[in-house]
Design a protein around this motif. Structure first.
Motif, PDB file in Angstrom:
ATOM      1  N   PRO A  83      -6.207 -12.820 -11.350  1.00 23.86           N
ATOM      2  CA  PRO A  83      -6.126 -12.972  -9.884  1.00 23.86           C
ATOM      3  C   PRO A  83      -5.195 -11.936  -9.248  1.00 23.86           C
ATOM      4  CG  PRO A  83      -4.764 -14.623 -10.932  1.00 23.86           C
ATOM      5  CD  PRO A  83      -5.438 -13.863 -12.046  1.00 23.86           C
ATOM      6  N   GLU A  84      -5.681 -10.724  -9.135  1.00 21.38           N
ATOM      7  CA  GLU A  84      -4.844  -9.664  -8.569  1.00 21.38           C
ATOM      8  C   GLU A  84      -4.456  -9.970  -7.118  1.00 21.38           C
ATOM      9  OE1 GLU A  84      -6.578  -5.854  -8.961  1.00 21.38           O
ATOM     10  OE2 GLU A  84      -6.882  -5.985 -11.134  1.00 21.38           O
ATOM     11  N   ASP A  85      -5.405 -10.492  -6.348  1.00 18.46           N
ATOM     12  CA  ASP A  85      -5.125 -10.756  -4.935  1.00 18.46           C
ATOM     13  C   ASP A  85      -4.052 -11.822  -4.771  1.00 18.46           C
ATOM     14  OD1 ASP A  85      -7.072  -8.919  -4.416  1.00 18.46           O
ATOM     15  OD2 ASP A  85      -8.660 -10.411  -4.124  1.00 18.46           O
ATOM     16  N   ILE A  86      -4.161 -12.877  -5.548  1.00 15.95           N
ATOM     17  CA  ILE A  86      -3.193 -13.970  -5.417  1.00 15.95           C
ATOM     18  C   ILE A  86      -1.790 -13.492  -5.785  1.00 15.95           C
ATOM     19  CG2 ILE A  86      -2.566 -16.261  -6.260  1.00 15.95           C
ATOM     20  CD1 ILE A  86      -5.523 -16.801  -6.732  1.00 15.95           C
TER      21      ILE A  86
ATOM     22  N   GLY B 216      -4.908  -2.844 -14.973  1.00 16.76           N
ATOM     23  CA  GLY B 216      -5.403  -2.545 -13.637  1.00 16.76           C
ATOM     24  C   GLY B 216      -4.495  -3.085 -12.549  1.00 16.76           C
ATOM     25  N   PHE B 217      -3.908  -4.264 -12.788  1.00 19.68           N
ATOM     26  CA  PHE B 217      -2.975  -4.817 -11.813  1.00 19.68           C
ATOM     27  C   PHE B 217      -1.731  -3.941 -11.706  1.00 19.68           C
ATOM     28  CE2 PHE B 217       0.789  -7.505 -11.130  1.00 19.68           C
ATOM     29  CZ  PHE B 217       0.528  -7.925  -9.833  1.00 19.68           C
TER      30      PHE B 217
ATOM     31  N   PRO C  67      -1.806   8.020 -12.523  1.00 25.31           N
ATOM     32  CA  PRO C  67      -1.881   7.646 -13.945  1.00 25.31           C
ATOM     33  C   PRO C  67      -2.454   6.247 -14.107  1.00 25.31           C
ATOM     34  CG  PRO C  67       0.249   8.608 -13.422  1.00 25.31           C
ATOM     35  CD  PRO C  67      -0.445   8.387 -12.115  1.00 25.31           C
ATOM     36  N   SER C  68      -3.217   6.073 -15.139  1.00 28.00           N
ATOM     37  CA  SER C  68      -3.800   4.773 -15.463  1.00 28.00           C
ATOM     38  C   SER C  68      -3.010   4.139 -16.598  1.00 28.00           C
ATOM     39  CB  SER C  68      -5.270   4.933 -15.864  1.00 28.00           C
ATOM     40  OG  SER C  68      -5.777   3.729 -16.387  1.00 28.00           O
ATOM     41  N   SER C  69      -2.569   2.907 -16.379  1.00 30.02           N
ATOM     42  CA  SER C  69      -1.783   2.217 -17.411  1.00 30.02           C
ATOM     43  C   SER C  69      -2.605   2.028 -18.673  1.00 30.02           C
ATOM     44  CB  SER C  69      -1.304   0.862 -16.888  1.00 30.02           C
ATOM     45  OG  SER C  69      -0.521   1.012 -15.736  1.00 30.02           O
ATOM     46  N   SER C  70      -3.867   1.694 -18.505  1.00 30.53           N
ATOM     47  CA  SER C  70      -4.739   1.519 -19.667  1.00 30.53           C
ATOM     48  C   SER C  70      -4.905   2.837 -20.415  1.00 30.53           C
ATOM     49  CB  SER C  70      -6.088   0.970 -19.229  1.00 30.53           C
ATOM     50  OG  SER C  70      -6.963   0.845 -20.328  1.00 30.53           O
TER      51      SER C  70
END
Length: 863
Positions: free
Chosen positions: A75-78, A505-506, A539-542
């Protein structure tokens, strides 16, 4: 350096240097040297092992259940809204937690249904005996038998499942408690490793830039010591000749110094020999005259002193004062070797004085190169924002570590208590089943026990298990839901989001994590188009995680090339052009260089003319080998002592004793003379040895030194040109080695981030695999037990009802026992039929009925 020579010029130089050593050898050999750059230590971390083992299938089953309960993505939005406004969006949260709300409703239903169902079943158990009797009478014995066996088998299976669930609950509950503190430690340790390693990147970059001092020192040494390098080449070219010359010079100086010292010792020893010779000669003459006066006594038998005379005449040893006067002083010759070496090795100093302007210009260019490197390194991408994020996480972990540890202890204690209660319930069921199960197969097995005590015991155990199940089932299901809620959300929000990459992604959505990358001063070599693309390609964390896991450098994983042009930073040509352009011709003039100074040359010539070869060494050695006295004075003194003890010599005893002492004193002088004579013989032999070679050595020394000095003056200009070229080549090689080392170390040492992937995996293993998975397995096992309590209660009540031994009355005088009791009574009746006294049968029968009624009334009263 000056302009390059033509092929013919180089050929002429080569032909002119054939007589000297190869001056390019030092340059070529030094090009293969490795510079001792600092070995930067890489962060070492070891993976944390998972202790799942044979429990992994249980963990996987719990995960499958959680996947069905909470299939929603991260739940990225929450969470983003909660982080920004510090408030939760309740409707969205309820929709996200819909699966757990359903589980809560099921738990509430369980809480309501279990007491109601328990009351109904209990009421039915205690108030439906008549119906049961009527049904029993109407049912066939065979169908009841198979029904009882089926219920017993189901109860056995339920007990096995309950016992398995309790054992697994105990195990995973202990796993959670055992892994909690190590898990918190591993999380804090991994965070510390990540923070320290990220912080050390800037420090290591600074250390790498500081390592420029190594090539700078080497290049500075090559530049500042250009004279020494030229001088070293000269020394390497002429070292053999100079060493040979100085060796010959050393031999001549040793001859001269040895001659001077031996001549001085010669004079001193000669003086001692002649002085002692006078004393000895006078003493022996006096001793001889006194002993002769004692010999005149006809009865005394005194030894004959006629042989008391000296033999060697040391007055004949010639003086060498004239030769000492012609010798140069030792002080003027002692330092010639050191002076020649100093003169020869002082060539670099002469070079330094003559090439100082060129050196100053080269050092200025070298300092400008260092300043440019340092200024450019300051524009290296900063990870300060990422470090702050990791530091905040560590602070949070440290703040909640003790409370989490404490609440886990509380959870463990509560869980252990309820597991013990569940174990007691299972043990009660197993014990009741062990006592009641044989009755279904062999109804007469307990016939020897009065009043059906074992059946009553089994029924009591069943009732206790059922009552405990109803009483504690609410606590069980409440604990199951609490652990499910926290453990399930920990899995879905953290562990599952980690494995699916949603958590990365978060993190990418949090702009402050990598904000410091865009706050650096851009290099002028990075175009505006690159700068605009930088904000689009964050930069992408993944990508960072998977890149580090595969061994990729953090420079490429974080796309630092968009912020910093490493290839331009380490381009060697822009640093070397200034050095090559500044290098000019180096000339060295060695006019006036003399390996042997004039006073040394004059000293050797004086030594050559001293005339020590004119001494008659043979006659001297023959004289020194002559005995000092004709008679052994020690033996003569002993003879005087012996004659003094003869009774006939009592009158002159004291005189003989006195003369014996005088003789021994003279004997000491004789020994001293012998020692001095031996010493004088060594001196003469040494002088004799030197006298045979000293003139030839002096001539050879002067000739070889002159030839070497002429060769130095002729060859130095060509050596200087060749060595100056080597200096620039070695400087270039040193700088190239440093820049290559910087490129390798930054990419594969400093920015090697395998530790990052291992540390993150350790966090996942310590939290998810070693804590969350056992925690979820615990509620699964306890929920398993709660689910099987329902059929366990039902089957226990049924079994208890079937085991209860109550009689059924038909009339006032007769009664019918239950089936198993009827068979028992039948057996007793058949036995009693063989008895001839039937009245006893009636008495026995009535007594049995009376006892049974009493026991039944007591049982009803207790109930």
């Amino acid at each position: 350096m000056g302009p390059r020579l033509s092929h013919g010029g180089w050929l002429w130089v080569f032909m002119s240097l054939l007589g000297a050593a190869d001056c390019t050898y030092h340059c070529l050999s030094s090009s293969s040297d490795t510079q001792p750059f600092l070995s930067l230590t890489q962060t070492q971390t070891w993976p944390v092992e998972s202790d799942g083992g044979c429990l992994k299938p249980l963990y996987n089953f719990a995960k499958l259940f959680l996947e069905s309960v909470q299939p929603n993505p991260f739940p990225e939005d929450i969470i983003s809204t909660a982080l920004k406004t510090e408030q939760l969006d309740i409707p969205q949260l309820v929709r996200y937690e819909a699966g757990y709300i359903v589980c809560l409703l099921l738990a509430v239903i369980y809480l309501l249904v279990m007491p109601v169902a328990g009351g109904v079943l209990a009421w039915g158990h205690f108030h439906s005996r008549k119906v049961e009797v009527n049904n029993t009478q109407s049912s066939s014995l065979a169908s009841l038998y198979h029904q009882d066996i089926g219920v017993a088998a189901c109860l056995v299976l339920v007990n096995i499942l309950l016992l398995t669930g309790v054992i697994l609950a105990f195990t995973v509950n202990s796993r959670v408690s055992e892994n909690m503190h190590p898990g918190l430690y591993h999380v804090e340790t991994s965070g510390r490793i990540i923070e320290d390693s990220l912080t050390s990147i800037t420090q290591k970059i600074k250390v790498i830039m500081d390592q420029y001092s190594i090539p700078k020192a080497k290049i500075s040494q090559e530049i500042n010591d250009a004279d020494d390098i030229i001088g070293a080449t000269i020394i390497s070219s002429f070292n053999t000749d100079v060493d040979q010359d100085l060796t010959v010079l050393s031999a001549s100086i040793e001859d001269a110094i040895g001659t001077f010292e031996n001549l001085q010792l010669y004079q001193t020893t000669r003086t001692d020999l002649q002085a002692n010779h006078t004393t000895l000669q006078n003493g022996i003459q006096g001793l001889q005259s006194r002993v002769e006066s004692l010999v005149k006594c006809p009865t005394c038998d005194v030894p004959n002193p006629s042989n008391l005379t000296t033999v060697a005449n040391y007055y004949l040893i010639p003086s060498v004062d004239d030769k000492l006067n012609d010798m140069p002083p030792a002080s003027s010759l002692a330092g010639l070797i050191e002076q020649g070496n100093l003169t020869f090795h002082a060539i670099p100093q002469k070079c330094s004085e003559q090439v100082a302007p060129t050196i100053a210009a080269l050092m200025s260019v070298l300092n400008e190169t260092q300043e440019e490197l340092l200024n450019t390194s300051h524009r290296f991408p900063s990870l300060e924002s990422l470090i702050e994020a990791v530091s905040d996480c560590r602070t949070t972990v440290r703040r909640f570590a003790d409370p989490v540890d404490y609440y886990d202890f509380v959870r463990w204690a509560v869980s252990l208590t309820l597991c013990m209660v569940m174990l007691v319930i299972v043990v009660l069921m197993v014990a009741a089943l062990s006592l009641g199960l044989p009755v279904f197969f062999y109804p007469t097995i307990y016939s020897t026990y009065q009043d059906a005590r074992l059946e009553h015991t089994a029924i009591g155990l069943y009732r206790a298990a059922v009552v405990a199940s109803f009483v504690f089932s609410g606590l069980f299901i409440l604990l199951v839901f609490i652990v499910l809620f926290f453990g399930g959300n920990a899995h879905t929000l953290g562990c599952r989001s980690w494995t699916h990459g949603q958590l990365f992604g978060f993190l990418d959505q949090q702009k402050n994590v990598f904000s410091s990358l865009n706050n650096i001063s851009q290099s002028p070599n990075i175009s505006k188009e690159t700068n605009s693309e930088t904000h689009q390609n964050q930069p992408s964390s993944s990508a960072i995680y998977h890149g580090c896991k595969s061994g990729q450098s953090l420079f490429h994983s974080m796309h630092m090339e968009q912020h910093f042009d490493l290839e331009d930073f380490l381009n060697a040509s822009k640093y070397l052009d200034g050095l090559n352009e500044t290098a000019q011709n180096m000339t060295v003039n060695l006019d006036g260089l003399k390996l042997l100074p004039d006073n040394g040359r004059q000293g050797l010539l004086s030594f050559k003319q001293c005339g020590i070869d004119s001494i008659n060494y043979h006659e001297l050695l023959l004289m020194l080998s002559t005995p000092v006295v004709k008679t052994d004075l020690g033996v003569f003194a002993d003879e005087l002592d012996e004659k003094a003890e003869v009774p006939a010599n009592a009158g002159i005893k004291e005189d003989l004793k006195k003369e014996a002492e005088t003789t021994r004193y003279l004997n000491t002088i004789v020994k001293q003379q012998q020692t001095n004579a031996a010493k004088m013989s060594q001196i003469v032999r040494a002088l004799k040895t030197i006298s045979t070679v000293y003139k030839a050595n002096v001539d050879k020394t002067l000739e070889s030194l002159t030839q070497t000095e002429v060769a130095l003056h002729n060859q130095v200009p060509y050596i200087v040109g060749n060595v100056s070229q080597c200096i620039m080549e070695k400087g270039e090689q040193s700088l190239l080695r440093y820049l290559d080392w910087v490129h390798h170390v930054i990419l594969y040492k400093v920015l090697d981030c395998r530790w990052l992937a291992v540390s993150l995996d350790n966090v996942y293993t310590a939290v998810c695999l070693n804590v969350v998975d056992p925690l979820n397995a615990f509620w699964l096992c306890l929920g398993w037990c709660c689910a099987f309590l329902v059929p366990g209660v039902i089957f226990s009540i049924y079994t208890a009802r079937r085991l209860k031994p109550e009689p059924t009355f038909i009339s006032k005088d007769t009664f019918i026992l239950p089936e198993k009791k009827t068979e028992n009574m039948k057996c007793h009746t058949e036995k009693a039929a063989s008895n001839n006294y039937m009245s006893l049968e009636e008495v026995h029968k009535m007594s049995m009925v009376s006892e049974y009624i009493k026991s039944q009334k007591c049982e009803d009263y207790d109930t």
